[in-house]
Design an enzyme around this catalytic site. Structure first.
Site, PDB file in Angstrom:
ATOM      1  N   PRO A   1      44.644  48.413  49.333  1.00 43.59           N
ATOM      2  CA  PRO A   1      43.544  49.104  49.995  1.00 43.59           C
ATOM      3  C   PRO A   1      42.250  48.298  50.069  1.00 43.59           C
ATOM      4  O   PRO A   1      41.852  47.626  49.107  1.00 43.59           O
ATOM      5  CB  PRO A   1      43.368  50.361  49.135  1.00 43.59           C
ATOM      6  CG  PRO A   1      44.742  50.626  48.607  1.00 43.59           C
ATOM      7  CD  PRO A   1      45.317  49.269  48.342  1.00 43.59           C
ATOM      8  N   CYS A   2      41.584  48.410  51.223  1.00 43.26           N
ATOM      9  CA  CYS A   2      40.377  47.634  51.499  1.00 43.26           C
ATOM     10  C   CYS A   2      39.065  48.282  51.047  1.00 43.26           C
ATOM     11  O   CYS A   2      38.117  47.562  50.730  1.00 43.26           O
ATOM     12  CB  CYS A   2      40.274  47.370  53.003  1.00 43.26           C
ATOM     13  SG  CYS A   2      41.689  46.487  53.681  1.00 43.26           S
TER      14      CYS A   2
END
Length: 425
Positions: free
Chosen positions: A84-85
């Protein structure tokens, strides 16, 4: 439907975590990898994966032992993922280890379990910021402990024929014997594809008489598509600045269209067209020959596309990894067998048996000022425990525990993810 590599290329296997809708998956398949498993928390994105790729897919929190057992995949060729960013993005407030979605450090700890021959993890450009220098250093040092040499590289999708800038910060790691043959893919900025060229066929498919005029307006690469998260974002092309950039290319970024412009649609100077889902996929690097179909409603489809890793970029890196594993080309001479140095302040504290003073840290920091070191310490303290000791009037610093999630059964993220599963993406 996406095509699986020919049998002669199926000697390279991959386990992919946080696989999303399969942008990275498709690229790795094209490079010659075959999935042993793909893990994705979003049910609709997992449905997209099953629909298009010949890959076993499991749904759930990738760090939940009840979802899958990494030990079952020991010896796989490649361990890959687009973790996840939001923990590292400006839009996500760069919370790092304080964000329950942070899985980068956890992914590194799966290496001794899975024992892959290579690792490939990608994230947003924010992870390259000074704020995360100590975080990056910890990862590289941990890879070194595990017998891997890691390299970070900021890549721009536009350099791979994708009609948007889309910078991504990619980590590739292999044992030294193989890493010395790894080279980042060659790129040619002169061969960039414009939005107009990429979408002209679709824009003109219903006879829109202004398609040529629109193509002339859309004569540059686009800004990065913003898919948003389940917490934030919908079926539009991002925040105000992104919409303004799309408007310069003759695209209305306020939403996603259900259909391409009709024959009598107004000129783009009067009413700008919006992208369709298929157009958004082209902007992200999917090709017409991929015959890729996205599951779910329009907003979900757009989120899947907007959050994906462009397939051409994944393919190019995958091919470079395979070339390294095959020891193709001449060995590199710029690798010294030690992890790259991203944060000397963190490195000094991590390796010191005793607390260090500010003066000692200034000595090891090549910026050479107390203010610079104090800034590094402030950033470091967001992801690590940092003890400040008064030594007869001299402040000394001792590095404590890493605050991030590495797989601890009692870590606070488990409760957060369980409570807000529907919002995690």
């Amino acid at each position: 439907m996406a095509k699986t590599p020919a049998a002669s290329k199926q000697e390279f296997s991959v386990v992919e975590v946080c696989a999303g809708a399969g942008g990275q998956s498709l690229g790795l398949h094209k490079a010659g990898f075959v999935h042993k498993l793909a893990v994705e928390i979003d049910q609709t994105a997992a449905d997209t994966l099953r629909r298009n790729l010949d890959a076993p897919v499991v749904v759930g929190d990738v760090a939940n032992p009840g979802v899958w057992d990494p030990g079952d995949y020991s010896g796989v060729t490649l361990f890959a993922g687009g973790v996840p960013c939001p923990p590292f993005s400006a839009a996500g407030k760069q919370l790092g280890t304080s964000d329950e979605r942070d899985l980068f450090a956890w992914a590194i700890e799966q290496i001794p379990v899975i024992r892959p021959k290579a690792v490939m993890l990608e994230n947003v450009r924010g992870l390259a910021a000074p704020r995360f220098a100590a975080y990056r250093q910890r990862i590289l040092d941990r890879l070194d402990e595990l017998g891997f040499v890691g390299e970070w590289k900021l890549l721009h999708a536009a350099d791979f024929g994708v009609p948007q800038l889309r910078p991504r910060f990619v980590l590739v790691a292999l044992p030294m014997a193989d890493m010395q043959y790894f080279r980042w893919p060659d790129t040619d900025a002169n061969e960039r594809v414009t939005v107009g060229d990429a979408l002209y066929e679709l824009m003109a498919s219903e006879g829109w008489k202004h398609a040529d005029a629109w193509r002339a307006i859309a004569s540059d690469i686009g800004p990065t598509l913003v898919g948003g998260s389940k917490k934030h974002g919908g079926a539009d092309l991002g925040p105000t600045r992104a919409k303004q950039a799309w408007a310069k290319l003759g695209v209305d970024g306020r939403g996603i269209a259900d259909a391409v412009p009709g024959a009598d649609a107004p000129a783009p100077t009067d009413v700008m067209p919006r992208l369709t889902i298929e157009m958004a996929a082209r902007i992200q690097g999917w090709r017409v020959e991929d015959e890729y179909e996205f599951s779910g409603r329009k907003t979900s489809q757009y989120r899947q596309i907007g959050n994906a890793f462009p397939p051409p970029v994944a393919q190019a890196i995958g091919e470079s990894i395979i070339a390294a594993l095959r020891h193709e080309g001449e060995p590199r001479t710029d690798l010294e067998g030690v992890a790259q140095l991203h944060d000397p302040v963190y490195r000094a504290l991590a390796k010191s048996a005793h607390p260090l003073s500010l003066a000692e840290l200034v000595e090891v920091y090549n910026e050479g000022s107390e203010v610079a070191v104090q800034q590094r310490l402030a950033a470091l303290q967001r992801d690590f425990e940092l003890e400040v000791i008064d030594d007869h009037g001299t402040q000394r610093y001792r590095l404590g525990d890493f605050k991030g999630f590495t797989g601890q059964s009692n870590h606070w993220r488990h409760e957060a993810v369980a409570k807000f599963t529907s919002r995690v993406s």
